[in-house]
Design an enzyme around this catalytic site. Structure first.
Site, PDB file in Angstrom:
ATOM      1  N   ASP A   1     -18.290 -42.595   0.717  1.00  0.00           N
ATOM      2  CA  ASP A   1     -19.740 -42.371   0.650  1.00  0.00           C
ATOM      3  C   ASP A   1     -20.344 -42.760   1.991  1.00  0.00           C
ATOM      4  O   ASP A   1     -19.919 -43.746   2.607  1.00  0.00           O
ATOM      5  CB  ASP A   1     -20.383 -43.183  -0.475  1.00  0.00           C
ATOM      6  CG  ASP A   1     -21.672 -42.535  -0.958  1.00  0.00           C
ATOM      7  OD1 ASP A   1     -21.673 -41.911  -2.044  1.00  0.00           O
ATOM      8  OD2 ASP A   1     -22.691 -42.619  -0.221  1.00  0.00           O
TER       9      ASP A   1
ATOM     10  N   GLU B   1     -18.181 -29.623 -12.579  1.00  0.00           N
ATOM     11  CA  GLU B   1     -18.109 -30.796 -13.447  1.00  0.00           C
ATOM     12  C   GLU B   1     -19.105 -30.647 -14.603  1.00  0.00           C
ATOM     13  O   GLU B   1     -20.243 -30.272 -14.390  1.00  0.00           O
ATOM     14  CB  GLU B   1     -18.419 -32.064 -12.634  1.00  0.00           C
ATOM     15  CG  GLU B   1     -18.341 -33.337 -13.431  1.00  0.00           C
ATOM     16  CD  GLU B   1     -17.067 -33.416 -14.259  1.00  0.00           C
ATOM     17  OE1 GLU B   1     -15.974 -33.330 -13.677  1.00  0.00           O
ATOM     18  OE2 GLU B   1     -17.168 -33.547 -15.490  1.00  0.00           O
ATOM     19  N   PHE B   2     -18.639 -30.984 -15.804  1.00  0.00           N
ATOM     20  CA  PHE B   2     -19.488 -30.812 -16.992  1.00  0.00           C
ATOM     21  C   PHE B   2     -19.855 -32.136 -17.665  1.00  0.00           C
ATOM     22  O   PHE B   2     -20.369 -32.139 -18.780  1.00  0.00           O
ATOM     23  CB  PHE B   2     -18.783 -29.905 -18.008  1.00  0.00           C
ATOM     24  CG  PHE B   2     -18.430 -28.552 -17.451  1.00  0.00           C
ATOM     25  CD1 PHE B   2     -19.399 -27.557 -17.363  1.00  0.00           C
ATOM     26  CD2 PHE B   2     -17.161 -28.277 -16.976  1.00  0.00           C
ATOM     27  CE1 PHE B   2     -19.089 -26.307 -16.825  1.00  0.00           C
ATOM     28  CE2 PHE B   2     -16.842 -27.033 -16.441  1.00  0.00           C
ATOM     29  CZ  PHE B   2     -17.817 -26.041 -16.365  1.00  0.00           C
TER      30      PHE B   2
ATOM     31  N   LYS C   1     -20.644 -22.887 -14.307  1.00  0.00           N
ATOM     32  CA  LYS C   1     -21.440 -24.126 -14.351  1.00  0.00           C
ATOM     33  C   LYS C   1     -22.930 -23.832 -14.571  1.00  0.00           C
ATOM     34  O   LYS C   1     -23.565 -24.417 -15.455  1.00  0.00           O
ATOM     35  CB  LYS C   1     -21.232 -24.920 -13.055  1.00  0.00           C
ATOM     36  CG  LYS C   1     -22.080 -26.171 -12.938  1.00  0.00           C
ATOM     37  CD  LYS C   1     -21.783 -27.185 -14.034  1.00  0.00           C
ATOM     38  CE  LYS C   1     -22.815 -28.311 -14.004  1.00  0.00           C
ATOM     39  NZ  LYS C   1     -22.672 -29.246 -15.094  1.00  0.00           N
TER      40      LYS C   1
ATOM     41  N   LEU D   1     -29.714 -29.509 -30.378  1.00  0.00           N
ATOM     42  CA  LEU D   1     -30.782 -28.982 -31.224  1.00  0.00           C
ATOM     43  C   LEU D   1     -31.693 -30.118 -31.693  1.00  0.00           C
ATOM     44  O   LEU D   1     -32.107 -30.146 -32.845  1.00  0.00           O
ATOM     45  CB  LEU D   1     -30.194 -28.240 -32.429  1.00  0.00           C
ATOM     46  CG  LEU D   1     -29.584 -26.852 -32.154  1.00  0.00           C
ATOM     47  CD1 LEU D   1     -29.073 -26.219 -33.455  1.00  0.00           C
ATOM     48  CD2 LEU D   1     -30.583 -25.906 -31.482  1.00  0.00           C
TER      49      LEU D   1
ATOM     50  N   ALA E   1     -35.271 -31.621 -31.294  1.00  0.00           N
ATOM     51  CA  ALA E   1     -36.596 -31.376 -30.722  1.00  0.00           C
ATOM     52  C   ALA E   1     -37.078 -32.653 -30.036  1.00  0.00           C
ATOM     53  O   ALA E   1     -36.782 -33.757 -30.476  1.00  0.00           O
ATOM     54  CB  ALA E   1     -37.566 -30.967 -31.820  1.00  0.00           C
TER      55      ALA E   1
ATOM     56  N   GLY F   1     -34.966 -33.208 -19.095  1.00  0.00           N
ATOM     57  CA  GLY F   1     -35.198 -33.534 -17.684  1.00  0.00           C
ATOM     58  C   GLY F   1     -33.878 -33.920 -17.064  1.00  0.00           C
ATOM     59  O   GLY F   1     -32.836 -33.382 -17.432  1.00  0.00           O
TER      60      GLY F   1
ATOM     61  N   CYS G   1     -30.016 -32.660 -13.488  1.00  0.00           N
ATOM     62  CA  CYS G   1     -29.253 -31.403 -13.549  1.00  0.00           C
ATOM     63  C   CYS G   1     -30.010 -30.223 -14.160  1.00  0.00           C
ATOM     64  O   CYS G   1     -30.199 -29.206 -13.485  1.00  0.00           O
ATOM     65  CB  CYS G   1     -27.950 -31.619 -14.295  1.00  0.00           C
ATOM     66  SG  CYS G   1     -26.789 -32.632 -13.352  1.00  0.00           S
TER      67      CYS G   1
ATOM     68  N   ARG H   1     -33.996 -39.849 -12.411  1.00  0.00           N
ATOM     69  CA  ARG H   1     -34.331 -38.639 -11.657  1.00  0.00           C
ATOM     70  C   ARG H   1     -34.858 -37.570 -12.616  1.00  0.00           C
ATOM     71  O   ARG H   1     -34.234 -37.261 -13.608  1.00  0.00           O
ATOM     72  CB  ARG H   1     -33.082 -38.120 -10.922  1.00  0.00           C
ATOM     73  CG  ARG H   1     -32.619 -39.039  -9.811  1.00  0.00           C
ATOM     74  CD  ARG H   1     -31.351 -38.533  -9.160  1.00  0.00           C
ATOM     75  NE  ARG H   1     -30.176 -38.689  -9.998  1.00  0.00           N
ATOM     76  CZ  ARG H   1     -28.934 -38.318  -9.633  1.00  0.00           C
ATOM     77  NH1 ARG H   1     -28.732 -37.747  -8.467  1.00  0.00           N
ATOM     78  NH2 ARG H   1     -27.920 -38.503 -10.442  1.00  0.00           N
TER      79      ARG H   1
HETATM   80  N1  LIG Z   1     -25.151 -36.335 -12.495  1.00  0.00           N
HETATM   81  C1  LIG Z   1     -24.638 -35.476 -13.376  1.00  0.00           C
HETATM   82  O1  LIG Z   1     -24.744 -35.655 -14.596  1.00  0.00           O
HETATM   83  C2  LIG Z   1     -23.910 -34.263 -12.894  1.00  0.00           C
HETATM   84  C3  LIG Z   1     -23.077 -33.558 -13.801  1.00  0.00           C
HETATM   85  C4  LIG Z   1     -22.395 -32.448 -13.330  1.00  0.00           C
HETATM   86  C5  LIG Z   1     -22.562 -32.017 -12.018  1.00  0.00           C
HETATM   87  N2  LIG Z   1     -23.389 -32.702 -11.180  1.00  0.00           N
HETATM   88  C6  LIG Z   1     -23.505 -32.244  -9.790  1.00  0.00           C
HETATM   89  O2  LIG Z   1     -22.690 -33.073  -8.969  1.00  0.00           O
HETATM   90  C7  LIG Z   1     -23.284 -33.235  -7.677  1.00  0.00           C
HETATM   91  C8  LIG Z   1     -23.485 -34.704  -7.377  1.00  0.00           C
HETATM   92  O3  LIG Z   1     -24.395 -35.226  -8.322  1.00  0.00           O
HETATM   93  P1  LIG Z   1     -24.556 -36.798  -8.561  1.00  0.00           P
HETATM   94  O4  LIG Z   1     -25.457 -36.951  -9.724  1.00  0.00           O
HETATM   95  O5  LIG Z   1     -23.231 -37.446  -8.567  1.00  0.00           O
HETATM   96  O6  LIG Z   1     -25.324 -37.210  -7.229  1.00  0.00           O
HETATM   97  P2  LIG Z   1     -25.576 -38.688  -6.669  1.00  0.00           P
HETATM   98  O7  LIG Z   1     -26.804 -38.604  -5.861  1.00  0.00           O
HETATM   99  O8  LIG Z   1     -25.465 -39.673  -7.777  1.00  0.00           O
HETATM  100  O9  LIG Z   1     -24.323 -38.944  -5.700  1.00  0.00           O
HETATM  101  C9  LIG Z   1     -24.102 -38.276  -4.520  1.00  0.00           C
HETATM  102  C10 LIG Z   1     -23.507 -39.238  -3.516  1.00  0.00           C
HETATM  103  O10 LIG Z   1     -23.154 -38.519  -2.317  1.00  0.00           O
HETATM  104  C11 LIG Z   1     -23.396 -39.341  -1.214  1.00  0.00           C
HETATM  105  N3  LIG Z   1     -23.437 -38.514  -0.003  1.00  0.00           N
HETATM  106  C12 LIG Z   1     -24.417 -37.684   0.423  1.00  0.00           C
HETATM  107  N4  LIG Z   1     -24.055 -37.095   1.575  1.00  0.00           N
HETATM  108  C13 LIG Z   1     -22.833 -37.566   1.880  1.00  0.00           C
HETATM  109  C14 LIG Z   1     -21.941 -37.336   2.956  1.00  0.00           C
HETATM  110  N5  LIG Z   1     -22.239 -36.495   3.938  1.00  0.00           N
HETATM  111  N6  LIG Z   1     -20.773 -38.000   2.961  1.00  0.00           N
HETATM  112  C15 LIG Z   1     -20.441 -38.857   1.982  1.00  0.00           C
HETATM  113  N7  LIG Z   1     -21.251 -39.102   0.932  1.00  0.00           N
HETATM  114  C16 LIG Z   1     -22.423 -38.463   0.878  1.00  0.00           C
HETATM  115  C17 LIG Z   1     -24.675 -40.058  -1.567  1.00  0.00           C
HETATM  116  O11 LIG Z   1     -24.847 -41.236  -0.814  1.00  0.00           O
HETATM  117  C18 LIG Z   1     -24.466 -40.333  -3.059  1.00  0.00           C
HETATM  118  O12 LIG Z   1     -23.867 -41.590  -3.277  1.00  0.00           O
HETATM  119  C19 LIG Z   1     -24.577 -32.412  -7.716  1.00  0.00           C
HETATM  120  O13 LIG Z   1     -24.294 -31.124  -7.238  1.00  0.00           O
HETATM  121  C20 LIG Z   1     -24.893 -32.350  -9.203  1.00  0.00           C
HETATM  122  O14 LIG Z   1     -25.662 -31.219  -9.524  1.00  0.00           O
HETATM  123  C21 LIG Z   1     -24.051 -33.823 -11.584  1.00  0.00           C
END
Ligand SMILES: NC(=O)c1ccc[n+]([C@@H]2O[C@H](COP(=O)([O-])OP(=O)(O)OC[C@H]3O[C@@H](n4cnc5c(N)ncnc54)[C@H](O)[C@@H]3O)[C@@H](O)[C@H]2O)c1
Length: 449
Positions: free
Chosen positions: A47, A168-169, A221, A267, A269, A274, A277, A344
């Site tokens: 990270d 990822e789901f 996705k 389902l 209500a 929010g 995603c 978020r």
């Molecule tokens: N949160 C969910 O429930 C969920 C489920 C399925 C898919 N997704 C998708 O997965 C992706 C990530 O979502 P998330 O919720 O884990 O995000 P997040 O913000 O929790 O985590 C992302 C991480 O990436 C790091 N980061 C950013 N730029 C970077 C770089 N250049 N090098 C290294 N690290 C870097 C950030 O510091 C952060 O810790 C998104 O596309 C989201 O739509 C999220």
């Protein structure tokens, strides 16, 4: 730790070990990396947030996710999971590199792919032999092609590589469970070469592995999330009809949900969906469709129903309490849903902001999300954070349920009744039984009942 995660037989899976890097150690990256390590792979989580890496190295966990902390500790101790701020280090040590960085919305509803592009460049610059680069972030169809093009351009060593789409789901709040026991694993590839490695990574999870082309995987996705959002808006639309006709939306949901073709999940209500995603993935899919020449009116309606649901809930409150200025409302829940500290795009935060705008003061409680909520709510003294959920109603004009944390069902309603000016409860998540609330003497307003 969740039961599913605990009951997962891990030791016998640890025969095969892939060296994996995860770039982006957030909700998706940290849980994915940890679960990969749990089945025996050697994982380096990267990270660029140095403080996050330091925290993880010191044994801290930056997010709340049931079962995660224990699993991280075990796998760090076993030497299968490590953390670094250096992408180059992650790339060097791995055969397969997963990208799990944010893909936030742009003002026009499109997707900001700059995080993905930056990582693609960084990975390319560090590559010295064949690598598989897997996109796990949620991205628009055709992103895989762009990632491949970027890597080709920025890889000085000119080594071979494959790009894979592996959406990822997971659900936040159940992420460990979902990662350890996925319904299916989707692997989008442009050729056969990376398939064996992807199968080796995922075989221990004992889920069906669906191998598709990259575009189909990317679309799966967005199509899946849009469908789930559609299901929620569908039941929310039904809830409006239930309210107008005196029916009960929960009975209707149970009745239609037992049809195996429909299913009961998603389902419920509520005041609307929010989170990080659904709203962004819906707007993205609408935008993607538009760019491909299709007006996805169905999904625009899903968005509209969701926005209306919040308006209706706020109106229920103002219709009942009349003027909110100088009134105090107790709010149970700030996270966008149960079992997470993620705020978020949380409907609960949106609701708080609307109530504050009307001049109300708030007493709020969330089992996990209060720290993260502080960054989003005003700091001018209008919001009081209450540690004990049973004390939230004290001195309030009404109590509001905004998140479906199961423990809220156990809130001391007798005490709440004594603490409130008048016993009024607005339930945005249908946690309580209307008949029981009437028996307790509450003016009780929920959704579609
Ligand atoms: N949160 C969910 O429930 C969920 C489920 C399925 C898919 N997704 C998708 O997965 C992706 C990530 O979502 P998330 O919720 O884990 O995000 P997040 O913000 O929790 O985590 C992302 C991480 O990436 C790091 N980061 C950013 N730029 C970077 C770089 N250049 N090098 C290294 N690290 C870097 C950030 O510091 C952060 O810790 C998104 O596309 C989201 O739509 C999220």
């Amino acid at each position: 730790m969740t039961r599913s995660a605990r009951s997962h037989p891990t030791a016998d899976h640890r025969a095969s070990t892939m060296k994996i890097a995860i770039i982006g150690t957030g909700y998706v990256g940290l849980v994915t990396g940890t679960c990969f390590a749990e089945v025996g792979h050697e994982v380096t989580c990267v990270d660029n947030d140095v403080r996050k890496v330091e925290m993880l190295r010191a044994g801290g966990i930056p997010i709340y996710e049931p079962g995660l902390e224990e699993l991280v500790k075990q796998n760090v101790a076993a030497g299968r999971l490590r953390f670094t701020a250096s992408t180059a280090e992650g790339v060097e040590q791995s055969q397969v590199i997963f990208i799990a960085v944010p893909t936030p919305p742009l003002p026009d509803g499109g997707v900001d792919l700059s995080f993905i592009e930056k990582v693609a460049r960084e990975v390319a610059a560090a590559m010295t032999d064949y690598k598989i680069i897997v996109d796990k972030s949620t991205v628009p169809v055709k992103t895989g092609e762009k990632v491949a093009e970027t890597i080709r351009r920025y890889c000085k060593a000119k080594v071979e590589f494959d790009v894979v789409s592996n959406p990822e789901f997971l659900r936040e709040g159940f992420a460990v469970e979902d990662l350890m026991k996925p319904d299916r694993v989707v692997v989008g590839v442009a050729g056969e070469r990376p398939v064996a490695a992807m199968k080796e990574i995922y075989t221990p999870f004992k889920a069906p592995i669906i191998v598709t082309d990259i575009s189909s995987a990317e679309l799966i996705k967005h199509a899946a999330n849009s469908f789930l959002a559609l299901k929620i808006s569908y039941i929310n639309a039904i809830s409006v009809i239930c309210e107008a006709s005196g029916a009960n939306v929960q009975e209707v949901a149970n009745g239609i949900g037992m049809d195996a073709r429909i299913g009961r999940r998603f389902l419920d209500a509520s005041l609307g969906f929010g989170g990080s995603c659904f709203p962004k993935d819906l707007s993205a899919f609408i935008r993607i469709a538009e760019q491909l020449g299709y007006d996805f009116r169905l999904l625009k309606e899903v968005q509209r129903i969701n926005a209306d649901q919040m308006e209706r809930f706020v109106k229920k409150i103002t219709d009942t309490l009349w003027v909110l200025k100088d009134k105090t409302l107790g709010v149970l829940g700030l996270a966008f849903k149960q079992n997470t500290d993620d705020v978020r795009m949380s409907p609960a935060i949106d609701l708080c902001q609307r109530l504050l705008k009307e001049g109300a003061k708030l007493r709020v409680h969330d089992p996990q999300a209060m720290e993260k909520a502080k960054a989003l709510l005003p700091t001018d003294g209008q919001v009081t954070y209450v540690a004990d959920m049973n004390a939230v109603a004290d001195g309030c004009d009404a109590l509001v349920v905004a998140t479906e944390w199961p423990e809220f069902k156990r809130v001391d309603l007798e005490r709440a009744k004594r603490g409130l000016t008048h016993p009024i409860l607005f339930d945005g998540r249908n946690l309580f039984d209307p008949a029981e609330m009437a028996r307790l003497g509450f003016i009780y307003k929920s959704i579609g009942r």
